[in-house]
Design an enzyme around this catalytic site. Structure first.
Site, short mmCIF file in Angstrom:
data_model
loop_
_atom_site.label_atom_id
_atom_site.label_comp_id
_atom_site.label_asym_id
_atom_site.label_seq_id
_atom_site.Cartn_x
_atom_site.Cartn_y
_atom_site.Cartn_z
N ILE A 155 0.86 -1.19 0.00
CA ILE A 155 0.00 0.00 0.00
C ILE A 155 0.89 1.23 0.00
CG2 ILE A 155 -1.87 1.22 1.14
CD1 ILE A 155 -2.56 -1.65 0.08
N LYS A 156 0.70 2.08 -1.00
CA LYS A 156 1.54 3.28 -1.12
C LYS A 156 0.97 4.42 -0.28
CE LYS A 156 3.69 4.39 -5.11
NZ LYS A 156 3.83 4.69 -6.57
#
Length: 372
Positions: free
Chosen positions: A139-140
């Site tokens: 997850i960025k």
């Protein structure tokens, strides 16, 4: 004879593609890049998804179904992008398994609209992780000041994170601290630390673009001689910082308990200045334990004529420090450079996110008309 991408992988650099589309997935292109170009992961961002949706054909059936179900624009984006990331994660699962979870990673970003809202970033990250439901997802989360406590909270929940939009050494140090704090939270909660992975995405070419503009404005011979040097020097010093931070007693204790180091990832590696070699931000940033995420053009250039000459980072720290001493002496305010770049980076992704929303809104409207 081995190819340059094989040589790069053999030098310990993970090659990730900075692009994803349903067409790549459906045609077998992505699988082909794993086999033929040594690609071991994928990064995405709102700009990439906006571009993929604009070409559109491969998404039409899903858009029609979403329109028929009355989906909102944001819920449609959520479904479309997470479907692509799930499919790509499945393609990369053998790489993930073969590397013990180090590679085979596919990144998806929280909405850039919430880059300055800690609580919503945490909530969005957890929703994306649950929806994608693949152990090899990342997850960025942007490395804004509001992003730092979100990184700690999300890592603490056992979620693997790609920290994006890092430009300065000071922020990189804060990102590593946020990661270690998250690992400590996860450890206290009884989570297996070996299951948590993270990369710290340090942007390269954008630094040169901004610094070179300032050097041109200064205009002296000393200033002009420093053009195209800041981005690589900054990245090399980021790796020096990474080595120092993960050699501290705090980090060593977590690593001994099964944690993984937060690998530096070189982002923004497409060359913006046509006068520069098109593989510059690949060949000059080689050392084991790093990731280089490349647009396809840079990947193909590297495969075709990249000259991989072993480690080009750890024996160049003195030169990198020298570049920064010289930048300061000619009058470049690097703290201002990195703040401008962070602000611009967030803003660019927000603009792309709104373009993505507009594309999906238009597609949904068209599909709704067709469904009538």
């Amino acid at each position: 004879m081995s190819t340059p991408t094989e040589q790069l992988a053999a030098a310990g650099v993970s090659i990730w593609l900075d692009d994803l589309s349903r067409e790549r997935i459906a045609t077998g292109n992505l699988q082909g890049l794993i086999v033929q170009r040594n690609v071991s992961g994928v990064t995405t961002n709102p700009t990439i998804f906006a571009g993929a949706l604009a070409k559109g054909e491969a998404y039409q059936d899903q858009v029609n179904a979403l329109a028929a179900s009355g989906a909102t624009v944001d819920s449609a984006i959520f479904e479309i992008t997470t479907d692509d990331v799930q499919a790509a994660s499945d393609i990369f699962r053998p790489v993930y398994d073969a590397t013990g979870g180090v590679d085979g990673r596919v990144s998806i970003e929280v909405s850039p609209d919430v880059a300055h809202d800690t609580e919503v970033t945490i909530s969005d990250a957890k929703k994306l992780w649950a929806k994608v439901d693949r152990p090899n997802a990342l997850i960025k989360i942007p490395a804004t000041k509001a992003g730092l406590p979100a990184i700690t909270e999300v890592i603490g929940a056992g979620i693997s994170v790609n920290v994006t939009l890092i430009f300065s050494l000071e922020r990189h140090a804060a990102v590593i601290d946020a990661y270690l704090s998250g690992l400590e939270k996860a450890q206290a909660a009884g989570i297996d630390l070996s299951t948590i992975h993270s990369v710290a995405s340090f942007f390269v070419s954008r630094v040169d673009t901004e610094v070179d503009k300032r050097l041109t404005a200064i205009g002296t011979d000393a200033a002009i001689s420093l053009k195209s040097a800041a981005g690589i020097a900054n990245a090399r010093l980021a790796f020096e910082l990474y080595e120092a931070e993960f050699a501290t007693p705090r980090a060593k204790a977590l690593l001994a308990a099964g944690a993984n180091a937060q690998r530096p990832l070189w982002a923004s590696t497409g060359v913006k200045d046509p006068a520069l070699p098109d593989t510059l931000y690949v060949t000059e940033l080689v050392t084991a334990g790093t990731v280089n995420t490349m647009p396809e053009k840079t990947l193909e250039a590297t495969y075709d004529h990249g000259e991989i000459a072993g480690d080009t980072i750890t024996n160049n720290y003195a030169d990198a420090h020298g570049v920064f001493d010289q930048l300061a002496s000619v009058g470049v305010d690097f703290n201002d450079v990195t703040q401008v770049l962070e602000d611009e980076g967030v803003e660019k992704f927000i603009v792309s996110w709104h373009e993505l929303q507009e594309s999906v809104k238009t597609a949904l409207s068209g599909a709704a008309e067709g469904n009538r």
